[in-house]
Enzyme design. Sequence first.
Site, mmCIF file in Angstrom:
data_model
loop_
_atom_site.group_PDB
_atom_site.id
_atom_site.type_symbol
_atom_site.label_atom_id
_atom_site.label_comp_id
_atom_site.label_asym_id
_atom_site.label_seq_id
_atom_site.Cartn_x
_atom_site.Cartn_y
_atom_site.Cartn_z
ATOM 1 C CD GLN A 1 -2.476 -1.183 2.624
ATOM 2 O OE1 GLN A 1 -3.670 -0.745 2.894
ATOM 3 N NE2 GLN A 1 -1.740 -1.934 3.811
ATOM 4 C CG ASN A 2 4.194 0.886 2.341
ATOM 5 O OD1 ASN A 2 3.126 1.560 3.020
ATOM 6 N ND2 ASN A 2 4.964 0.291 2.949
ATOM 7 C CG ASP B 1 7.799 3.464 0.891
ATOM 8 O OD1 ASP B 1 7.595 3.540 2.040
ATOM 9 O OD2 ASP B 1 7.937 2.449 -0.016
ATOM 10 C CG HIS C 1 -2.803 2.792 -1.971
ATOM 11 N ND1 HIS C 1 -2.780 2.574 -0.468
ATOM 12 C CD2 HIS C 1 -3.895 2.081 -2.133
ATOM 13 C CE1 HIS C 1 -3.792 1.887 -0.115
ATOM 14 N NE2 HIS C 1 -4.435 1.655 -1.068
ATOM 15 C CB CYS D 1 -0.324 15.096 -18.136
ATOM 16 S SG CYS D 1 -1.235 16.393 -18.629
ATOM 17 C CB CYS E 1 -2.259 14.986 -22.761
ATOM 18 S SG CYS E 1 -0.578 15.243 -21.986
ATOM 19 C CB THR F 1 -1.476 -2.938 6.930
ATOM 20 O OG1 THR F 1 -2.479 -2.090 6.432
ATOM 21 C CG2 THR F 1 -1.776 -4.523 7.161
ATOM 22 C CE LYS G 1 -1.814 1.120 17.745
ATOM 23 N NZ LYS G 1 -2.497 0.931 16.332
#
Length: 247
Positions: A102-103, A105, A120, A128, A131, A190, A217
């Site tokens: 989902q990163n 980077d 993502h 653009c 176009c 995640t 967690k």
Amino acid sequence: MDIDKITEAVRLIRKSKYMIAFTGAGVSVESGIPPFRGSGGLWNTTHPIFLEIEYFHKKPLQAWKKIKEIFYDKLVDAEPNIAHLVLARMEKRGFLESVITQNIDHLHQKAGNKYVYELHGTYRRLVCTECNSEYDMSFADLNFLPPTCYICKGILKPDIVFFNEPIPAFAKKRSFEEAEKADLILIIGTHAEVLPAAEIPKIAKNTGAKIIEINIKPSYFTHSITDIFIQAKATEAMEEIGKQLYL
Ligand code: APR
């Protein structure tokens, strides 16, 4: 960190025929990139409006100023951490088929993974809005915002999925296919809140995959689909997994 759980996870990894990884912002936190939710989360202090596609079209300069500050000024110098590096070694040694992330980077590719599906999108490409020409981000001078298209002068947007935008068709198709084929999925860092991304591990579970989850967690997956929950930082758990796989 519960070493017995790591040993149990490594046993499943060695036994698996088709293992994939599913990663979120937590895998990059120890590369200095803050998560979106939980402690230090971006959304605790910043309103996500600048990542809503309607806002971007209405106020491209304001959106770009925030996007540059939050992403481009940080991600360019970010380096893969040991969790990314162990995933790359796992692919090289044949333990891992692909990473669904989902990163945005680009750190999985920077670490050496070849088969990475970016649900993502990526900050490294600009597209653009008029176009649809695509550029590597190195062709845009982000000191002059908003960046414009060389071809038609249209405004360029980062090729990342904004809120209320669809997931890229290729990444979505390949990710669902990978989830159906997987007999083991390693989920790292995640919150499991954002759809349709969070559907992917559930598909893997429904088609019989075992689920190993690494997180500091519990997430929405932990008490629903996870088989082995390793409560630890991504770097700690992945370093130990790498050791036990002799990577
Ligand atoms: N090691 C492992 N897990 C960690 C670490 C760490 N060092 N630090 C944080 N985490 C966990 C958190 O407990 C949380 O479950 O990583 C998760 C981060 O959650 P989010 O910030 O919500 O990231 P993610 O689940 O990837 O978000 C999905 O939401 O805003 C959108 O497009 C954005 O791709 C993002 C999507």
